[in-house]
Write an enzyme that holds these catalytic residues in place. Sequence first.
Site, PDB file in Angstrom:
ATOM      1  N   GLY A  12      22.673  18.027  54.887  1.00  0.00           N
ATOM      2  CA  GLY A  12      21.835  16.846  54.667  1.00  0.00           C
ATOM      3  C   GLY A  12      21.854  15.914  55.870  1.00  0.00           C
ATOM      4  N   ASN A  34      23.372  23.254  48.714  1.00  0.00           N
ATOM      5  CA  ASN A  34      22.428  24.052  47.912  1.00  0.00           C
ATOM      6  C   ASN A  34      20.987  23.898  48.433  1.00  0.00           C
ATOM      7  OD1 ASN A  34      21.588  21.535  47.078  1.00  0.00           O
ATOM      8  ND2 ASN A  34      21.617  22.001  44.893  1.00  0.00           N
ATOM      9  N   PHE A  36      18.907  21.401  48.436  1.00  0.00           N
ATOM     10  CA  PHE A  36      17.905  20.647  47.668  1.00  0.00           C
ATOM     11  C   PHE A  36      17.183  19.653  48.594  1.00  0.00           C
ATOM     12  CE2 PHE A  36      17.059  16.893  44.738  1.00  0.00           C
ATOM     13  CZ  PHE A  36      15.827  17.385  44.348  1.00  0.00           C
ATOM     14  N   ILE A  63      34.466  26.321  42.959  1.00  0.00           N
ATOM     15  CA  ILE A  63      34.583  27.200  44.123  1.00  0.00           C
ATOM     16  C   ILE A  63      36.024  27.112  44.614  1.00  0.00           C
ATOM     17  CG2 ILE A  63      33.863  25.431  45.802  1.00  0.00           C
ATOM     18  CD1 ILE A  63      32.348  27.743  47.279  1.00  0.00           C
ATOM     19  N   LYS A 105      43.245  19.397  44.204  1.00  0.00           N
ATOM     20  CA  LYS A 105      44.532  19.464  43.494  1.00  0.00           C
ATOM     21  C   LYS A 105      45.184  20.817  43.754  1.00  0.00           C
ATOM     22  CE  LYS A 105      46.217  19.604  38.779  1.00  0.00           C
ATOM     23  NZ  LYS A 105      45.770  19.708  37.384  1.00  0.00           N
ATOM     24  N   TYR A 145      21.961   8.087  39.138  1.00  0.00           N
ATOM     25  CA  TYR A 145      22.654   8.000  40.428  1.00  0.00           C
ATOM     26  C   TYR A 145      23.795   6.989  40.346  1.00  0.00           C
ATOM     27  CZ  TYR A 145      23.096   7.503  45.547  1.00  0.00           C
ATOM     28  OH  TYR A 145      23.551   7.474  46.848  1.00  0.00           O
ATOM     29  N   TYR A 159      42.358  11.326  38.796  1.00  0.00           N
ATOM     30  CA  TYR A 159      43.094  12.423  39.445  1.00  0.00           C
ATOM     31  C   TYR A 159      44.198  11.883  40.354  1.00  0.00           C
ATOM     32  CZ  TYR A 159      40.607  16.613  37.958  1.00  0.00           C
ATOM     33  OH  TYR A 159      40.123  17.660  37.218  1.00  0.00           O
ATOM     34  N   ARG A 186      12.873   7.017  51.300  1.00  0.00           N
ATOM     35  CA  ARG A 186      13.583   5.753  51.507  1.00  0.00           C
ATOM     36  C   ARG A 186      12.818   4.894  52.503  1.00  0.00           C
ATOM     37  NH1 ARG A 186      19.629   8.067  52.008  1.00  0.00           N
ATOM     38  NH2 ARG A 186      18.486   9.940  52.563  1.00  0.00           N
TER      39      ARG A 186
HETATM   40  P1  NAD Z   1      20.728  13.812  51.764  1.00  0.00           P
HETATM   41  O1  NAD Z   1      19.859  13.977  50.567  1.00  0.00           O
HETATM   42  O2  NAD Z   1      20.139  13.986  53.107  1.00  0.00           O
HETATM   43  O3  NAD Z   1      21.976  14.794  51.678  1.00  0.00           O
HETATM   44  C1  NAD Z   1      22.507  15.276  50.482  1.00  0.00           C
HETATM   45  C2  NAD Z   1      22.862  16.726  50.688  1.00  0.00           C
HETATM   46  O4  NAD Z   1      23.485  17.226  49.486  1.00  0.00           O
HETATM   47  C3  NAD Z   1      21.632  17.613  50.941  1.00  0.00           C
HETATM   48  O5  NAD Z   1      21.898  18.490  51.997  1.00  0.00           O
HETATM   49  C4  NAD Z   1      21.462  18.352  49.615  1.00  0.00           C
HETATM   50  O6  NAD Z   1      20.813  19.604  49.766  1.00  0.00           O
HETATM   51  C5  NAD Z   1      22.896  18.472  49.144  1.00  0.00           C
HETATM   52  N1  NAD Z   1      23.024  18.636  47.691  1.00  0.00           N
HETATM   53  C6  NAD Z   1      22.401  17.913  46.716  1.00  0.00           C
HETATM   54  N2  NAD Z   1      22.779  18.360  45.508  1.00  0.00           N
HETATM   55  C7  NAD Z   1      23.672  19.360  45.719  1.00  0.00           C
HETATM   56  C8  NAD Z   1      24.399  20.226  44.865  1.00  0.00           C
HETATM   57  N3  NAD Z   1      24.312  20.124  43.522  1.00  0.00           N
HETATM   58  N4  NAD Z   1      25.220  21.157  45.420  1.00  0.00           N
HETATM   59  C9  NAD Z   1      25.316  21.271  46.771  1.00  0.00           C
HETATM   60  N5  NAD Z   1      24.632  20.491  47.633  1.00  0.00           N
HETATM   61  C10 NAD Z   1      23.828  19.550  47.106  1.00  0.00           C
HETATM   62  O7  NAD Z   1      21.403  12.377  51.623  1.00  0.00           O
HETATM   63  P2  NAD Z   1      22.330  11.555  52.624  1.00  0.00           P
HETATM   64  O8  NAD Z   1      21.644  10.303  52.918  1.00  0.00           O
HETATM   65  O9  NAD Z   1      22.826  12.415  53.699  1.00  0.00           O
HETATM   66  O10 NAD Z   1      23.549  11.192  51.644  1.00  0.00           O
HETATM   67  C11 NAD Z   1      24.783  11.898  51.672  1.00  0.00           C
HETATM   68  C12 NAD Z   1      25.745  11.267  50.675  1.00  0.00           C
HETATM   69  O11 NAD Z   1      25.976   9.899  51.004  1.00  0.00           O
HETATM   70  C13 NAD Z   1      25.259  11.300  49.227  1.00  0.00           C
HETATM   71  O12 NAD Z   1      26.349  11.570  48.373  1.00  0.00           O
HETATM   72  C14 NAD Z   1      24.753   9.907  49.001  1.00  0.00           C
HETATM   73  O13 NAD Z   1      24.837   9.535  47.642  1.00  0.00           O
HETATM   74  C15 NAD Z   1      25.704   9.103  49.862  1.00  0.00           C
HETATM   75  N6  NAD Z   1      25.086   7.831  50.266  1.00  0.00           N
HETATM   76  C16 NAD Z   1      24.089   7.804  51.196  1.00  0.00           C
HETATM   77  C17 NAD Z   1      23.499   6.596  51.526  1.00  0.00           C
HETATM   78  C18 NAD Z   1      22.406   6.497  52.551  1.00  0.00           C
HETATM   79  O14 NAD Z   1      21.867   5.414  52.753  1.00  0.00           O
HETATM   80  N7  NAD Z   1      22.045   7.535  53.252  1.00  0.00           N
HETATM   81  C19 NAD Z   1      23.914   5.414  50.902  1.00  0.00           C
HETATM   82  C20 NAD Z   1      24.912   5.493  49.939  1.00  0.00           C
HETATM   83  C21 NAD Z   1      25.507   6.696  49.638  1.00  0.00           C
HETATM   84  N1  UDP Z   2      10.784   0.119  49.651  1.00  0.00           N
HETATM   85  C1  UDP Z   2       9.544  -0.324  50.067  1.00  0.00           C
HETATM   86  N2  UDP Z   2       8.634   0.602  50.488  1.00  0.00           N
HETATM   87  C2  UDP Z   2       8.904   1.932  50.551  1.00  0.00           C
HETATM   88  C3  UDP Z   2      10.185   2.387  50.128  1.00  0.00           C
HETATM   89  C4  UDP Z   2      11.103   1.438  49.684  1.00  0.00           C
HETATM   90  O1  UDP Z   2       9.254  -1.518  50.054  1.00  0.00           O
HETATM   91  O2  UDP Z   2       8.022   2.704  50.961  1.00  0.00           O
HETATM   92  C5  UDP Z   2      11.782  -0.885  49.221  1.00  0.00           C
HETATM   93  C6  UDP Z   2      12.466  -0.585  47.887  1.00  0.00           C
HETATM   94  O3  UDP Z   2      11.707  -1.086  46.809  1.00  0.00           O
HETATM   95  C7  UDP Z   2      13.786  -1.297  48.075  1.00  0.00           C
HETATM   96  C8  UDP Z   2      14.076  -1.177  49.569  1.00  0.00           C
HETATM   97  O4  UDP Z   2      12.818  -0.902  50.190  1.00  0.00           O
HETATM   98  O5  UDP Z   2      13.654  -2.663  47.741  1.00  0.00           O
HETATM   99  C9  UDP Z   2      15.058  -0.080  49.924  1.00  0.00           C
HETATM  100  O6  UDP Z   2      14.617   1.105  49.282  1.00  0.00           O
HETATM  101  P1  UDP Z   2      15.319   2.508  49.504  1.00  0.00           P
HETATM  102  O7  UDP Z   2      14.668   3.473  48.563  1.00  0.00           O
HETATM  103  O8  UDP Z   2      15.335   2.837  50.946  1.00  0.00           O
HETATM  104  O9  UDP Z   2      16.851   2.287  49.105  1.00  0.00           O
HETATM  105  P2  UDP Z   2      17.589   1.547  47.890  1.00  0.00           P
HETATM  106  O10 UDP Z   2      16.602   0.816  47.019  1.00  0.00           O
HETATM  107  O11 UDP Z   2      18.270   2.646  47.156  1.00  0.00           O
HETATM  108  O12 UDP Z   2      18.487   0.612  48.581  1.00  0.00           O
END
Ligand code: NAD
Ligand code: UDP
Length: 313
Positions: A12, A34, A36, A63, A105, A145, A159, A186
């Site tokens: 990701g 996976n 997604f 796993i 664990k 979420y 844990y 986003r």
């Molecule tokens: P992303 O969607 O790019 O990455 C998520 C990755 O997890 C993807 O590669 C996806 O294919 C994989 N995945 C999803 N479901 C899965 C499953 N069931 N089994 C195996 N793989 C799976 O998102 P990201 O921005 O890189 O976020 C990574 C992590 O950081 C997430 O846990 C997210 O909740 C957390 N996070 C991100 C942000 C942000 O702003 N980017 C903020 C808060 C928390």
């Molecule tokens: N948002 C927006 N236009 C877009 C996408 C998001 O105005 O095209 C707004 C959304 O309503 C939120 C903020 O931008 O208030 C951040 O959204 P994002 O989905 O990036 O993250 P999160 O809400 O989870 O912080």
Amino acid sequence: MAIVNLVTGGAGFIGSHLCEALLAKGQEVLCLDNFFTGRKDNIAHMLQNPKFELVRHDVINPILLEVDRIYNLACPASPVHYQYNPVKTIKTNVMGALNMLGLAKRVKARVLQASTSEVYGDPQVHPQVESYWGNVNPIGPRSCYDEGKRVAEALFFDYYMQNKVDIRIVRIFNTYGPRMLVNDGRVVSNFIVQALRGEPITIYGDGAQTRSFCYVSDLVDALVRMMETDDFTGPVNLGNPGEFTIRQLAEMVIELTESKSRIEFKPLPPNDPVRRKPDISLAREKLGWEPTVPLRDGLKPTIAYFDELLRKG
Ligand code: NAD
Ligand code: UDP
């Protein structure tokens, strides 16, 4: 022997940058995904590295792997993707956490959970501190979420208390940078893609809501520091305390892309948090960390990445 890391969600956005950072430290990486929302393109350049291995697997299934450290990032992070199949999102968060904790664990690995600022919901404390318990709607569109991540935190601590598993919890605030998906949904990626295509910039609501945006290299630095810090479980906030309204972000993106796009206002999604900004005192104290990349500086390489991606078509 090199340290062996398991990075779930490693294909990701954040995960692929983390895999790179760990390889650069000479460590081994098992990247589990996976696919997604992950992409092979994000990790293709690492496949030839003998210290990198790719495992296609879904974290909702157990796993067994021999690893020293587990970074549990598997979970779609964009509201568009995590709301596509909310039940699956909860399963990923809850069963994924259980499976990674069970693995930790069994093989005595240290395990880090990528939690989120969303555990604070629509916060009534500003800026958000780790001791704040949050304001989350348990039955709204974001619940799969938010509550999934809250259960994961609870499981991590159970844990830790019950089985002495060596846990780390980080609460990540909005992070952006290259390798986000064009259709990620986003705000940063939406605005940049819209600006580059000359399409209207879609502001949800009046754009007065705020977010704090952290550049991905800063975030990855903090993840590694947290994993390497002894005697500190967290939770710890990781984010950039610079706070911007969504309207300010739109204007900055239009300016930096020199776009002719106009702003279009759309309805605000339900339960959209009004204000968000991390208090990072704890990260400063325990990890000696603070972000180094201001929003304007981080947007430039992110815009360049999307520009190249869109030109390739
Ligand atoms: P992303 O969607 O790019 O990455 C998520 C990755 O997890 C993807 O590669 C996806 O294919 C994989 N995945 C999803 N479901 C899965 C499953 N069931 N089994 C195996 N793989 C799976 O998102 P990201 O921005 O890189 O976020 C990574 C992590 O950081 C997430 O846990 C997210 O909740 C957390 N996070 C991100 C942000 C942000 O702003 N980017 C903020 C808060 C928390
Ligand atoms: N948002 C927006 N236009 C877009 C996408 C998001 O105005 O095209 C707004 C959304 O309503 C939120 C903020 O931008 O208030 C951040 O959204 P994002 O989905 O990036 O993250 P999160 O809400 O989870 O912080």
